[in-house]
Design a protein around this motif. Structure first.
Motif, PDB file in Angstrom:
ATOM      1  N   HIS A   1       4.304  33.300  46.255  1.00 25.32           N
ATOM      2  CA  HIS A   1       3.023  34.021  46.250  1.00 25.32           C
ATOM      3  C   HIS A   1       2.474  34.017  44.834  1.00 25.32           C
ATOM      4  CE1 HIS A   1       4.922  37.502  44.293  1.00 25.32           C
ATOM      5  NE2 HIS A   1       5.905  37.385  45.178  1.00 25.32           N
ATOM      6  N   ALA A   2       1.223  34.408  44.688  1.00 26.74           N
ATOM      7  CA  ALA A   2       0.598  34.419  43.360  1.00 26.74           C
ATOM      8  C   ALA A   2       1.331  35.368  42.425  1.00 26.74           C
ATOM      9  CB  ALA A   2      -0.866  34.833  43.476  1.00 26.74           C
ATOM     10  N   VAL A   3       1.398  34.991  41.162  1.00 29.33           N
ATOM     11  CA  VAL A   3       1.988  35.880  40.159  1.00 29.33           C
ATOM     12  C   VAL A   3       1.075  37.101  40.018  1.00 29.33           C
ATOM     13  CG1 VAL A   3       2.719  36.099  37.758  1.00 29.33           C
ATOM     14  CG2 VAL A   3       2.977  33.901  38.953  1.00 29.33           C
ATOM     15  N   PRO A   4       1.613  38.326  40.117  1.00 26.23           N
ATOM     16  CA  PRO A   4       0.778  39.521  39.975  1.00 26.23           C
ATOM     17  C   PRO A   4       0.001  39.494  38.659  1.00 26.23           C
ATOM     18  CG  PRO A   4       2.940  40.115  40.801  1.00 26.23           C
ATOM     19  CD  PRO A   4       3.011  38.668  40.426  1.00 26.23           C
ATOM     20  N   PRO A   5      -1.235  40.007  38.661  1.00 20.77           N
ATOM     21  CA  PRO A   5      -2.085  39.931  37.461  1.00 20.77           C
ATOM     22  C   PRO A   5      -1.426  40.479  36.199  1.00 20.77           C
ATOM     23  CG  PRO A   5      -3.366  40.658  39.346  1.00 20.77           C
ATOM     24  CD  PRO A   5      -1.937  40.627  39.800  1.00 20.77           C
ATOM     25  N   GLU A   6      -0.674  41.580  36.332  1.00 23.07           N
ATOM     26  CA  GLU A   6      -0.058  42.174  35.141  1.00 23.07           C
ATOM     27  C   GLU A   6       0.987  41.249  34.527  1.00 23.07           C
ATOM     28  OE1 GLU A   6       2.027  44.069  38.768  1.00 23.07           O
ATOM     29  OE2 GLU A   6       0.013  43.379  38.187  1.00 23.07           O
ATOM     30  N   TRP A   7       1.685  40.482  35.364  1.00 24.12           N
ATOM     31  CA  TRP A   7       2.684  39.555  34.828  1.00 24.12           C
ATOM     32  C   TRP A   7       2.053  38.249  34.387  1.00 24.12           C
ATOM     33  CZ3 TRP A   7       6.207  42.184  33.001  1.00 24.12           C
ATOM     34  CH2 TRP A   7       6.795  43.250  33.676  1.00 24.12           C
ATOM     35  N   GLN A   8       0.929  37.865  34.991  1.00 23.63           N
ATOM     36  CA  GLN A   8       0.168  36.739  34.453  1.00 23.63           C
ATOM     37  C   GLN A   8      -0.286  37.057  33.029  1.00 23.63           C
ATOM     38  OE1 GLN A   8      -2.860  34.614  36.554  1.00 23.63           O
ATOM     39  NE2 GLN A   8      -2.117  35.259  38.586  1.00 23.63           N
ATOM     40  N   ALA A   9      -0.793  38.274  32.838  1.00 23.47           N
ATOM     41  CA  ALA A   9      -1.251  38.678  31.505  1.00 23.47           C
ATOM     42  C   ALA A   9      -0.104  38.665  30.511  1.00 23.47           C
ATOM     43  CB  ALA A   9      -1.893  40.061  31.574  1.00 23.47           C
ATOM     44  N   ALA A  10       1.073  39.123  30.958  1.00 24.04           N
ATOM     45  CA  ALA A  10       2.234  39.137  30.063  1.00 24.04           C
ATOM     46  C   ALA A  10       2.659  37.723  29.699  1.00 24.04           C
ATOM     47  CB  ALA A  10       3.385  39.889  30.716  1.00 24.04           C
ATOM     48  N   LEU A  11       2.661  36.806  30.674  1.00 27.11           N
ATOM     49  CA  LEU A  11       3.034  35.417  30.390  1.00 27.11           C
ATOM     50  C   LEU A  11       2.060  34.769  29.417  1.00 27.11           C
ATOM     51  CD1 LEU A  11       4.094  34.285  33.968  1.00 27.11           C
ATOM     52  CD2 LEU A  11       5.581  34.366  31.966  1.00 27.11           C
ATOM     53  N   ARG A  12       0.780  35.130  29.510  1.00 37.41           N
ATOM     54  CA  ARG A  12      -0.201  34.579  28.575  1.00 37.41           C
ATOM     55  C   ARG A  12      -0.052  35.207  27.181  1.00 37.41           C
ATOM     56  NH1 ARG A  12      -3.670  31.485  31.353  1.00 37.41           N
ATOM     57  NH2 ARG A  12      -3.896  31.885  33.603  1.00 37.41           N
ATOM     58  N   ALA A  13       0.394  36.454  27.138  1.00 37.33           N
ATOM     59  CA  ALA A  13       0.516  37.153  25.855  1.00 37.33           C
ATOM     60  C   ALA A  13       1.811  36.821  25.123  1.00 37.33           C
ATOM     61  CB  ALA A  13       0.429  38.666  26.080  1.00 37.33           C
ATOM     62  N   VAL A  14       2.779  36.233  25.837  1.00 38.14           N
ATOM     63  CA  VAL A  14       4.101  35.960  25.265  1.00 38.14           C
ATOM     64  C   VAL A  14       4.394  34.460  25.385  1.00 38.14           C
ATOM     65  CG1 VAL A  14       6.562  36.464  25.419  1.00 38.14           C
ATOM     66  CG2 VAL A  14       4.892  38.270  25.896  1.00 38.14           C
ATOM     67  N   PRO A  15       4.017  33.657  24.398  1.00 37.17           N
ATOM     68  CA  PRO A  15       4.251  32.209  24.462  1.00 37.17           C
ATOM     69  C   PRO A  15       5.747  31.892  24.514  1.00 37.17           C
ATOM     70  CG  PRO A  15       2.683  32.773  22.724  1.00 37.17           C
ATOM     71  CD  PRO A  15       3.326  34.051  23.163  1.00 37.17           C
ATOM     72  N   ARG A  16       6.177  31.229  25.589  1.00 38.07           N
ATOM     73  CA  ARG A  16       7.600  30.984  25.767  1.00 38.07           C
ATOM     74  C   ARG A  16       8.192  30.138  24.642  1.00 38.07           C
ATOM     75  NH1 ARG A  16      11.018  27.501  30.210  1.00 38.07           N
ATOM     76  NH2 ARG A  16      12.904  28.803  30.241  1.00 38.07           N
ATOM     77  N   HIS A  17       7.401  29.212  24.098  1.00 36.69           N
ATOM     78  CA  HIS A  17       7.959  28.311  23.084  1.00 36.69           C
ATOM     79  C   HIS A  17       8.405  29.060  21.833  1.00 36.69           C
ATOM     80  CE1 HIS A  17       3.846  28.648  21.459  1.00 36.69           C
ATOM     81  NE2 HIS A  17       4.351  28.224  20.310  1.00 36.69           N
ATOM     82  N   GLN A  18       7.819  30.247  21.580  1.00 35.74           N
ATOM     83  CA  GLN A  18       8.200  31.009  20.395  1.00 35.74           C
ATOM     84  C   GLN A  18       9.597  31.613  20.529  1.00 35.74           C
ATOM     85  OE1 GLN A  18       4.972  33.808  19.726  1.00 35.74           O
ATOM     86  NE2 GLN A  18       3.858  32.293  18.510  1.00 35.74           N
ATOM     87  N   PHE A  19      10.178  31.527  21.720  1.00 38.53           N
ATOM     88  CA  PHE A  19      11.505  32.097  21.953  1.00 38.53           C
ATOM     89  C   PHE A  19      12.559  31.012  22.167  1.00 38.53           C
ATOM     90  CE2 PHE A  19       8.465  35.341  22.766  1.00 38.53           C
ATOM     91  CZ  PHE A  19       9.063  36.498  22.293  1.00 38.53           C
ATOM     92  N   LEU A  20      12.193  29.788  21.801  1.00 37.41           N
ATOM     93  CA  LEU A  20      13.121  28.673  21.979  1.00 37.41           C
ATOM     94  C   LEU A  20      13.419  28.013  20.634  1.00 37.41           C
ATOM     95  CD1 LEU A  20      11.461  27.035  25.119  1.00 37.41           C
ATOM     96  CD2 LEU A  20      13.501  28.498  25.071  1.00 37.41           C
ATOM     97  N   PRO A  21      14.661  27.563  20.440  1.00 38.84           N
ATOM     98  CA  PRO A  21      14.993  26.838  19.204  1.00 38.84           C
ATOM     99  C   PRO A  21      14.399  25.434  19.247  1.00 38.84           C
ATOM    100  CG  PRO A  21      16.861  26.834  20.679  1.00 38.84           C
ATOM    101  CD  PRO A  21      15.833  27.720  21.323  1.00 38.84           C
ATOM    102  N   ASP A  22      14.323  24.796  18.099  1.00 35.57           N
ATOM    103  CA  ASP A  22      13.793  23.433  18.037  1.00 35.57           C
ATOM    104  C   ASP A  22      14.721  22.420  18.704  1.00 35.57           C
ATOM    105  OD1 ASP A  22      11.540  24.269  16.744  1.00 35.57           O
ATOM    106  OD2 ASP A  22      12.234  23.703  14.740  1.00 35.57           O
ATOM    107  N   ARG A  23      15.938  22.818  18.976  1.00 37.63           N
ATOM    108  CA  ARG A  23      16.879  21.930  19.661  1.00 37.63           C
ATOM    109  C   ARG A  23      17.313  22.589  20.967  1.00 37.63           C
ATOM    110  NH1 ARG A  23      21.839  18.723  16.873  1.00 37.63           N
ATOM    111  NH2 ARG A  23      20.026  17.538  16.192  1.00 37.63           N
ATOM    112  N   LEU A  24      17.038  21.899  22.080  1.00 40.54           N
ATOM    113  CA  LEU A  24      17.461  22.337  23.404  1.00 40.54           C
ATOM    114  C   LEU A  24      18.445  21.321  23.971  1.00 40.54           C
ATOM    115  CD1 LEU A  24      13.923  23.217  24.856  1.00 40.54           C
ATOM    116  CD2 LEU A  24      15.619  24.849  23.988  1.00 40.54           C
TER     117      LEU A  24
END
Length: 243
Positions: free
Chosen positions: A28-51
């Motif tokens: 189902h669609a991502v709830p608006p509040e969690w869509q907003a959170a995903l947009r506000a929290v860039p996932r790449h900033q929480f990953l190391p340069d080596r995966l």
């Protein structure tokens, strides 16, 4: 002269696709509040340069942001878990820490039924991404996270600072919870357990919920949700196997 193909992608290139992938995971669609959170929290900033990504042969292969920026970026904004820390045993790469798939994270948050004004304790900070999403939704002062690995604590704090988030992160055994900030409306674990630590129930308000990955001899992995009663016991438990 660099071209568009040479340019490293940006969050704009990935977040819409990630939200679509998470919606497919949820069914189902991502709830608006969690869509907003995903947009506000860039996932790449929480990953190391080596995966370390699955190599298709039962093992893992390095993906370095410097040498493979497009592959690294595609992984960062995909709905899949990513290995962020390994050790080598007998020439075999053994994962020791990972970033959960965003779809799994959002499904867990849906199980928790997080709402405005709630105070949440997260067990297992990892990269800090989950705590950042909670902070974006609830505000930093309402989120506490604990992690047993001291190196991960320092890295998570650095990741959170880079993303402009500041929930409290403490180095301690997650089985003990975090009594100084109790009671909590929700306790959400990111690490699987076979029995719920008593401290989690003791530190949850009556009517509050405990959500944790669970494994046992009869089920490899799933999510256990408990509601805490006035007497501190847990009731109305539900279990959802991961498929």
């Amino acid at each position: 002269m660099s071209t568009a193909a040479d340019r490293e992608p940006t969050p704009v290139d990935g977040v819409d696709s990630l939200i679509d992938q998470v919606a497919e995971h949820l069914g189902h669609a991502v709830p608006p509040e969690w869509q907003a959170a995903l947009r506000a929290v860039p996932r790449h900033q929480f990953l190391p340069d080596r995966l370390w990504l699955r190599d298709g042969a039962g093992g893992y292969a390095v993906c370095d942001r410097v040498h493979e920026p497009h592959r690294w970026w595609a992984a960062a904004y995909s709905d899949m878990p990513l290995i962020t820390q390994v050790i080598s045993e007998d020439d075999t790469v053994v994962p020791t820490s990972s970033a959960s798939a965003p779809g799994t994270v959002i499904r867990t948050l849906e199980h928790a039924k997080v709402a405005d004004g709630m105070r949440v304790l997260e067990i297992g900070t990892g990269t800090g991404f989950h705590a950042a999403l909670l902070a974006a939704r609830l505000g930093e002062k309402n989120v506490t996270s604990v992690e047993v690995d001291a190196a991960l604590v320092e890295q998570a704090r650095a990741n959170l600072r880079r993303a402009g988030r500041a929930p409290a992160v403490h180095h301690t055994d997650g089985a003990l919870g975090w009594p100084p900030d109790a009671p909590y409306d929700r306790i959400i674990a990111t690490c699987a357990v076979r029995s719920v630590p008593p401290a989690w129930l003791e530190q949850t308000r009556p009517g509050g919920r405990v959500v944790t990955p669970w494994d046992s001899a009869w089920c490899a992995f799933g999510t256990l949700t408990l509601t805490v009663s006035d007497d501190g016991s847990a009731s109305d438990g539900s279990f959802a196997a991961f498929g």
